[in-house]
Write a protein that holds these residues in place. Sequence first.
Motif, mmCIF file in Angstrom:
data_model
loop_
_atom_site.group_PDB
_atom_site.id
_atom_site.type_symbol
_atom_site.label_atom_id
_atom_site.label_comp_id
_atom_site.label_asym_id
_atom_site.label_seq_id
_atom_site.Cartn_x
_atom_site.Cartn_y
_atom_site.Cartn_z
ATOM 1 N N LYS A 141 -1.612 -0.383 10.415
ATOM 2 C CA LYS A 141 -1.620 -1.764 10.895
ATOM 3 C C LYS A 141 -1.194 -1.759 12.356
ATOM 4 O O LYS A 141 -0.146 -1.210 12.703
ATOM 5 C CB LYS A 141 -0.663 -2.602 10.060
ATOM 6 C CG LYS A 141 -0.561 -4.059 10.466
ATOM 7 C CD LYS A 141 0.435 -4.791 9.562
ATOM 8 C CE LYS A 141 0.614 -6.242 9.970
ATOM 9 N NZ LYS A 141 1.597 -6.946 9.107
ATOM 10 N N GLN A 195 -12.452 -0.544 9.115
ATOM 11 C CA GLN A 195 -11.532 -1.237 10.016
ATOM 12 C C GLN A 195 -11.809 -2.737 9.952
ATOM 13 O O GLN A 195 -12.966 -3.173 9.896
ATOM 14 C CB GLN A 195 -11.676 -0.749 11.459
ATOM 15 C CG GLN A 195 -10.607 -1.315 12.391
ATOM 16 C CD GLN A 195 -10.728 -0.767 13.808
ATOM 17 O OE1 GLN A 195 -11.774 -0.863 14.421
ATOM 18 N NE2 GLN A 195 -9.638 -0.205 14.318
ATOM 19 N N LEU A 223 -3.287 3.666 5.400
ATOM 20 C CA LEU A 223 -3.597 2.356 5.971
ATOM 21 C C LEU A 223 -2.696 2.133 7.178
ATOM 22 O O LEU A 223 -1.473 2.171 7.062
ATOM 23 C CB LEU A 223 -3.385 1.241 4.944
ATOM 24 C CG LEU A 223 -3.698 -0.173 5.431
ATOM 25 C CD1 LEU A 223 -5.188 -0.335 5.682
ATOM 26 C CD2 LEU A 223 -3.211 -1.209 4.420
ATOM 27 N N GLU A 261 -4.911 8.927 1.033
ATOM 28 C CA GLU A 261 -5.260 7.625 1.598
ATOM 29 C C GLU A 261 -4.211 7.154 2.602
ATOM 30 O O GLU A 261 -3.024 7.472 2.467
ATOM 31 C CB GLU A 261 -5.412 6.604 0.462
ATOM 32 C CG GLU A 261 -6.576 6.943 -0.445
ATOM 33 C CD GLU A 261 -6.555 6.186 -1.752
ATOM 34 O OE1 GLU A 261 -7.623 5.716 -2.172
ATOM 35 O OE2 GLU A 261 -5.480 6.073 -2.359
ATOM 36 N N PHE A 317 0.831 -1.209 0.000
ATOM 37 C CA PHE A 317 0.000 0.000 0.000
ATOM 38 C C PHE A 317 0.864 1.256 0.000
ATOM 39 O O PHE A 317 0.488 2.278 -0.585
ATOM 40 C CB PHE A 317 -0.909 -0.008 1.243
ATOM 41 C CG PHE A 317 -1.835 1.177 1.314
ATOM 42 C CD1 PHE A 317 -3.056 1.156 0.655
ATOM 43 C CD2 PHE A 317 -1.474 2.308 2.016
ATOM 44 C CE1 PHE A 317 -3.900 2.251 0.702
ATOM 45 C CE2 PHE A 317 -2.310 3.406 2.070
ATOM 46 C CZ PHE A 317 -3.524 3.362 1.412
ATOM 47 N N TYR A 374 -6.439 -3.494 11.089
ATOM 48 C CA TYR A 374 -6.142 -2.640 9.948
ATOM 49 C C TYR A 374 -7.181 -1.518 9.895
ATOM 50 O O TYR A 374 -8.393 -1.796 9.921
ATOM 51 C CB TYR A 374 -6.194 -3.430 8.643
ATOM 52 C CG TYR A 374 -5.114 -4.476 8.520
ATOM 53 C CD1 TYR A 374 -3.920 -4.198 7.870
ATOM 54 C CD2 TYR A 374 -5.282 -5.754 9.069
ATOM 55 C CE1 TYR A 374 -2.922 -5.158 7.756
ATOM 56 C CE2 TYR A 374 -4.289 -6.715 8.965
ATOM 57 C CZ TYR A 374 -3.118 -6.420 8.313
ATOM 58 O OH TYR A 374 -2.130 -7.359 8.202
ATOM 59 N N THR A 375 -6.704 -0.289 9.838
ATOM 60 C CA THR A 375 -7.601 0.866 9.746
ATOM 61 C C THR A 375 -7.285 1.645 8.474
ATOM 62 O O THR A 375 -6.154 2.102 8.288
ATOM 63 C CB THR A 375 -7.450 1.786 10.972
ATOM 64 O OG1 THR A 375 -7.714 1.037 12.158
ATOM 65 C CG2 THR A 375 -8.429 2.957 10.891
ATOM 66 N N PHE A 376 -8.286 1.776 7.636
ATOM 67 C CA PHE A 376 -8.118 2.462 6.353
ATOM 68 C C PHE A 376 -8.894 3.774 6.353
ATOM 69 O O PHE A 376 -10.031 3.833 6.844
ATOM 70 C CB PHE A 376 -8.644 1.579 5.216
ATOM 71 C CG PHE A 376 -8.700 2.274 3.885
ATOM 72 C CD1 PHE A 376 -7.576 2.372 3.082
ATOM 73 C CD2 PHE A 376 -9.884 2.835 3.437
ATOM 74 C CE1 PHE A 376 -7.629 3.014 1.856
ATOM 75 C CE2 PHE A 376 -9.951 3.480 2.216
ATOM 76 C CZ PHE A 376 -8.820 3.572 1.424
ATOM 77 N N MET A 431 -10.879 -5.287 2.487
ATOM 78 C CA MET A 431 -10.008 -5.214 3.655
ATOM 79 C C MET A 431 -9.507 -6.603 4.021
ATOM 80 O O MET A 431 -10.208 -7.605 3.815
ATOM 81 C CB MET A 431 -10.766 -4.614 4.836
ATOM 82 C CG MET A 431 -11.122 -3.146 4.677
ATOM 83 S SD MET A 431 -9.688 -2.048 4.810
ATOM 84 C CE MET A 431 -9.364 -2.098 6.575
#
Length: 311
Positions: A70, A283, A68, A66, A46, A79-81, A247
Amino acid sequence: DMSHNPFPYEITPDWIMSSYDTIVDSYLGEKKNEKYVRISRTFDSFKEMPANLKPNKDINFLIPTENLQKRFRWFYTYYTFTSVYPEIFDKGQVSMDKYLNEVEQKLWFQGDLSNYQGLNGIELKNELDGIETRFFNWYYHSMYEESFDIIQHYAGMVNNQYQPQLAGIKDTLFSINSTLVFKSEVRFNDIGDMLNIVCGMLDKSLDTQSFSKLLIEKKQEMENMYEARNKKINELLALNIQYELIMPGKLISANTDLHQSNMIIWKVDAFRVLANDYTLTAQSRIINIWAFIVTLLLIVFPTYYFWNAYR
């Protein structure tokens, strides 16, 4: 037309291009028969994507920021995007805050109901009816400002007689005729109707027919000038993006209810960033099986050792 790159990114050799003669495409449930070209690209991680995606500077497009994250939490890895589309600031001379507060703007443009919990359908409809009226009042006021400036420009080119009066009359004229502007029911983005209304207001205020005659003579040029001044925002308002995300692991939360199999979907368009940043968030978590095994062993072996020692 691939002779001019229609995509929002600079097409380098890394992109894979596929052309489709006809395909049935589904955009949030809307079925269409389309002929189109698709470009795709794969990244090893990413982190590579933001650095290597080069925007096409010839295209007026919404480019998000954007991220990401971890996070390791022993039993689970989270994981939070986030993807943030920035607010459009070039949207006219009239501040939207004069007509809608921040809470109302987020409800109207982004569907944010967080400040309207507990309302039933009737109460929510009343809120939306009021917001809709004030939104269009802002829109008509913005069109009035644009129309007045264009008329003033062409009036100065034809005859400078009214320039001193026009310089100080704009706000007063709007205050006197705001009800007429708000109830004009101008078709969305039809500047011709608003030009006609403003010229009529000026003729009546200054006791003349000069502005109506000016509109007859220069209407097409005035409309072209309006289109040129608002080209950027009009191009953005024509965009519709279906943002799709998969995700890792099990999805825990996302600020969208649109799903397709294991894919999360957001609808993104310029209206959603007309008043505020628009943030996509999701998430998920992956079970660290090895952590459960290690924990179990850490419990079983000491217990077994102490039990034998006790015996």
